[in-house]
Design a protein around this motif. Structure first.
Motif, PDB file in Angstrom:
ATOM      1  N   ASP A  61     -17.138   6.270   0.299  1.00 17.41           N
ATOM      2  CA  ASP A  61     -15.893   6.882  -0.178  1.00 17.41           C
ATOM      3  C   ASP A  61     -14.748   5.973   0.246  1.00 17.41           C
ATOM      4  OD1 ASP A  61     -13.978   8.525  -1.183  1.00 17.41           O
ATOM      5  OD2 ASP A  61     -14.062   9.970   0.444  1.00 17.41           O
ATOM      6  N   CYS A  62     -14.843   4.725  -0.156  1.00 16.85           N
ATOM      7  CA  CYS A  62     -13.813   3.745   0.187  1.00 16.85           C
ATOM      8  C   CYS A  62     -12.701   3.837  -0.840  1.00 16.85           C
ATOM      9  CB  CYS A  62     -14.389   2.334   0.164  1.00 16.85           C
ATOM     10  SG  CYS A  62     -15.803   2.119   1.233  1.00 16.85           S
ATOM     11  N   GLY A  63     -11.502   3.746  -0.390  1.00 22.78           N
ATOM     12  CA  GLY A  63     -10.442   3.752  -1.370  1.00 22.78           C
ATOM     13  C   GLY A  63      -9.064   3.808  -0.768  1.00 22.78           C
ATOM     14  N   MET A  64      -8.139   3.384  -1.547  1.00 25.45           N
ATOM     15  CA  MET A  64      -6.727   3.445  -1.202  1.00 25.45           C
ATOM     16  C   MET A  64      -5.963   3.528  -2.503  1.00 25.45           C
ATOM     17  SD  MET A  64      -5.659  -0.503  -0.362  1.00 25.45           S
ATOM     18  CE  MET A  64      -3.931  -0.223  -0.623  1.00 25.45           C
ATOM     19  N   ASP A 111       3.155  -6.303  -6.640  1.00 26.41           N
ATOM     20  CA  ASP A 111       2.937  -7.731  -6.873  1.00 26.41           C
ATOM     21  C   ASP A 111       1.432  -7.997  -6.914  1.00 26.41           C
ATOM     22  OD1 ASP A 111       2.005  -7.879  -4.168  1.00 26.41           O
ATOM     23  OD2 ASP A 111       4.030  -8.281  -3.479  1.00 26.41           O
ATOM     24  N   SER A 112       1.057  -9.247  -7.145  1.00 26.82           N
ATOM     25  CA  SER A 112      -0.359  -9.575  -7.293  1.00 26.82           C
ATOM     26  C   SER A 112      -1.138  -9.369  -5.997  1.00 26.82           C
ATOM     27  CB  SER A 112      -0.528 -11.009  -7.793  1.00 26.82           C
ATOM     28  OG  SER A 112       0.030 -11.925  -6.874  1.00 26.82           O
ATOM     29  N   GLN A 113      -0.499  -9.512  -4.841  1.00 22.20           N
ATOM     30  CA  GLN A 113      -1.207  -9.287  -3.577  1.00 22.20           C
ATOM     31  C   GLN A 113      -1.598  -7.814  -3.426  1.00 22.20           C
ATOM     32  OE1 GLN A 113      -2.546 -11.548  -1.439  1.00 22.20           O
ATOM     33  NE2 GLN A 113      -3.530  -9.701  -0.669  1.00 22.20           N
ATOM     34  N   ASP A 114      -0.746  -6.906  -3.893  1.00 20.59           N
ATOM     35  CA  ASP A 114      -1.102  -5.491  -3.877  1.00 20.59           C
ATOM     36  C   ASP A 114      -2.350  -5.240  -4.714  1.00 20.59           C
ATOM     37  OD1 ASP A 114       1.042  -4.854  -2.250  1.00 20.59           O
ATOM     38  OD2 ASP A 114       2.264  -4.018  -3.873  1.00 20.59           O
ATOM     39  N   ALA A 115      -2.427  -5.880  -5.873  1.00 19.69           N
ATOM     40  CA  ALA A 115      -3.590  -5.724  -6.745  1.00 19.69           C
ATOM     41  C   ALA A 115      -4.848  -6.282  -6.082  1.00 19.69           C
ATOM     42  CB  ALA A 115      -3.350  -6.406  -8.087  1.00 19.69           C
ATOM     43  N   VAL A 116      -4.736  -7.431  -5.441  1.00 20.84           N
ATOM     44  CA  VAL A 116      -5.876  -8.026  -4.739  1.00 20.84           C
ATOM     45  C   VAL A 116      -6.349  -7.117  -3.609  1.00 20.84           C
ATOM     46  CG1 VAL A 116      -6.577  -9.953  -3.240  1.00 20.84           C
ATOM     47  CG2 VAL A 116      -5.318 -10.407  -5.351  1.00 20.84           C
ATOM     48  N   THR A 117      -5.425  -6.586  -2.838  1.00 18.52           N
ATOM     49  CA  THR A 117      -5.778  -5.667  -1.750  1.00 18.52           C
ATOM     50  C   THR A 117      -6.484  -4.430  -2.294  1.00 18.52           C
ATOM     51  OG1 THR A 117      -3.926  -6.437  -0.416  1.00 18.52           O
ATOM     52  CG2 THR A 117      -4.858  -4.293   0.154  1.00 18.52           C
ATOM     53  N   MET A 118      -5.983  -3.904  -3.394  1.00 20.78           N
ATOM     54  CA  MET A 118      -6.591  -2.729  -4.011  1.00 20.78           C
ATOM     55  C   MET A 118      -8.017  -3.023  -4.457  1.00 20.78           C
ATOM     56  SD  MET A 118      -5.568   0.440  -5.144  1.00 20.78           S
ATOM     57  CE  MET A 118      -3.836   0.226  -5.424  1.00 20.78           C
ATOM     58  N   ILE A 119      -8.232  -4.152  -5.108  1.00 21.80           N
ATOM     59  CA  ILE A 119      -9.568  -4.530  -5.575  1.00 21.80           C
ATOM     60  C   ILE A 119     -10.497  -4.758  -4.397  1.00 21.80           C
ATOM     61  CG2 ILE A 119     -10.882  -6.347  -6.757  1.00 21.80           C
ATOM     62  CD1 ILE A 119      -8.382  -6.553  -8.651  1.00 21.80           C
ATOM     63  N   VAL A 155     -13.281  -1.929  -4.578  1.00 29.14           N
ATOM     64  CA  VAL A 155     -14.460  -2.472  -5.259  1.00 29.14           C
ATOM     65  C   VAL A 155     -15.308  -3.300  -4.305  1.00 29.14           C
ATOM     66  CG1 VAL A 155     -15.291  -3.906  -7.161  1.00 29.14           C
ATOM     67  CG2 VAL A 155     -13.267  -2.487  -7.485  1.00 29.14           C
ATOM     68  N   THR A 156     -14.724  -4.334  -3.735  1.00 30.99           N
ATOM     69  CA  THR A 156     -15.480  -5.258  -2.902  1.00 30.99           C
ATOM     70  C   THR A 156     -16.084  -4.564  -1.684  1.00 30.99           C
ATOM     71  OG1 THR A 156     -13.988  -7.001  -3.632  1.00 30.99           O
ATOM     72  CG2 THR A 156     -15.383  -7.504  -1.752  1.00 30.99           C
ATOM     73  N   SER A 157     -15.361  -3.637  -1.064  1.00 34.13           N
ATOM     74  CA  SER A 157     -15.897  -2.962   0.121  1.00 34.13           C
ATOM     75  C   SER A 157     -17.094  -2.084  -0.229  1.00 34.13           C
ATOM     76  CB  SER A 157     -14.815  -2.143   0.818  1.00 34.13           C
ATOM     77  OG  SER A 157     -14.359  -1.099  -0.018  1.00 34.13           O
ATOM     78  N   VAL A 158     -17.093  -1.455  -1.397  1.00 37.37           N
ATOM     79  CA  VAL A 158     -18.242  -0.650  -1.820  1.00 37.37           C
ATOM     80  C   VAL A 158     -19.459  -1.542  -2.035  1.00 37.37           C
ATOM     81  CG1 VAL A 158     -19.142   0.862  -3.631  1.00 37.37           C
ATOM     82  CG2 VAL A 158     -16.806   1.155  -2.817  1.00 37.37           C
ATOM     83  N   MET A 175     -20.770  -2.615   1.461  1.00 38.32           N
ATOM     84  CA  MET A 175     -21.484  -1.526   2.135  1.00 38.32           C
ATOM     85  C   MET A 175     -22.845  -1.290   1.498  1.00 38.32           C
ATOM     86  SD  MET A 175     -19.872  -0.410   4.719  1.00 38.32           S
ATOM     87  CE  MET A 175     -20.709   1.136   4.997  1.00 38.32           C
ATOM     88  N   THR A 176     -22.917  -1.342   0.186  1.00 43.55           N
ATOM     89  CA  THR A 176     -24.196  -1.157  -0.498  1.00 43.55           C
ATOM     90  C   THR A 176     -25.173  -2.248  -0.099  1.00 43.55           C
ATOM     91  OG1 THR A 176     -23.096  -0.069  -2.352  1.00 43.55           O
ATOM     92  CG2 THR A 176     -25.303  -0.950  -2.757  1.00 43.55           C
ATOM     93  N   LYS A 177     -24.706  -3.494  -0.096  1.00 42.72           N
ATOM     94  CA  LYS A 177     -25.574  -4.605   0.301  1.00 42.72           C
ATOM     95  C   LYS A 177     -26.054  -4.467   1.737  1.00 42.72           C
ATOM     96  CE  LYS A 177     -24.654  -8.796  -1.085  1.00 42.72           C
ATOM     97  NZ  LYS A 177     -23.961 -10.061  -1.342  1.00 42.72           N
ATOM     98  N   ALA A 178     -25.213  -3.918   2.614  1.00 45.64           N
ATOM     99  CA  ALA A 178     -25.587  -3.764   4.019  1.00 45.64           C
ATOM    100  C   ALA A 178     -26.709  -2.747   4.204  1.00 45.64           C
ATOM    101  CB  ALA A 178     -24.365  -3.356   4.837  1.00 45.64           C
ATOM    102  N   PHE A 179     -26.788  -1.743   3.354  1.00 45.14           N
ATOM    103  CA  PHE A 179     -27.774  -0.681   3.516  1.00 45.14           C
ATOM    104  C   PHE A 179     -28.983  -0.788   2.602  1.00 45.14           C
ATOM    105  CE2 PHE A 179     -24.145   1.200   5.574  1.00 45.14           C
ATOM    106  CZ  PHE A 179     -24.709   1.971   6.580  1.00 45.14           C
ATOM    107  N   VAL A 180     -28.840  -1.435   1.468  1.00 39.77           N
ATOM    108  CA  VAL A 180     -29.891  -1.389   0.446  1.00 39.77           C
ATOM    109  C   VAL A 180     -31.180  -2.071   0.895  1.00 39.77           C
ATOM    110  CG1 VAL A 180     -29.286  -3.469  -0.888  1.00 39.77           C
ATOM    111  CG2 VAL A 180     -30.266  -1.469  -2.036  1.00 39.77           C
ATOM    112  N   HIS A 181     -31.112  -3.131   1.677  1.00 43.76           N
ATOM    113  CA  HIS A 181     -32.343  -3.826   2.084  1.00 43.76           C
ATOM    114  C   HIS A 181     -33.230  -2.922   2.932  1.00 43.76           C
ATOM    115  CE1 HIS A 181     -31.020  -7.484   0.223  1.00 43.76           C
ATOM    116  NE2 HIS A 181     -29.877  -7.446   0.898  1.00 43.76           N
ATOM    117  N   GLY A 182     -32.640  -2.169   3.850  1.00 46.98           N
ATOM    118  CA  GLY A 182     -33.414  -1.225   4.653  1.00 46.98           C
ATOM    119  C   GLY A 182     -34.024  -0.125   3.805  1.00 46.98           C
ATOM    120  N   MET A 183     -33.296   0.312   2.804  1.00 43.48           N
ATOM    121  CA  MET A 183     -33.815   1.343   1.909  1.00 43.48           C
ATOM    122  C   MET A 183     -35.016   0.817   1.126  1.00 43.48           C
ATOM    123  SD  MET A 183     -30.369   3.016   0.337  1.00 43.48           S
ATOM    124  CE  MET A 183     -29.164   3.828   1.338  1.00 43.48           C
ATOM    125  N   ILE A 184     -34.917  -0.419   0.686  1.00 39.26           N
ATOM    126  CA  ILE A 184     -36.028  -1.031  -0.052  1.00 39.26           C
ATOM    127  C   ILE A 184     -37.242  -1.170   0.857  1.00 39.26           C
ATOM    128  CG2 ILE A 184     -36.821  -3.155  -1.172  1.00 39.26           C
ATOM    129  CD1 ILE A 184     -33.911  -3.434  -2.256  1.00 39.26           C
TER     130      ILE A 184
END
Length: 70
Positions: free
Chosen positions: A4-7, A13-21, A25-28, A31-40
């Protein structure tokens, strides 16, 4: 794993957009990559990504990045 990552903020400005993305997006993905290998390895697990109403509603005034990343 429950993600449930989000802001939200109006992008002034463009830096606000980069921070938002990076947050919405990138944090999700990270996090998925950090957990998925153990699940597999265990052949077990669930991933639940919680989004926002901003994914289905449109907002004006600099909110496009928020709506696009929700």
């Amino acid at each position: 794993m429950v993600a449930d990552c989000g802001m939200h903020t109006a992008c002034r400005d463009s830096q606000d957009a980069v921070t938002m993305i990076e947050t919405n997006v990138t944090s999700v993905i990270a996090m998925t990559k950090a957990f998925v290998h153990g699940m597999i390895e265990r052949n077990k697990g669930h991933i639940v990504n919680i989004s926002s109403i901003a994914a289905t509603e449109s907002y004006g005034g600099g909110w496009a990045a928020r709506t696009g990343t929700a």
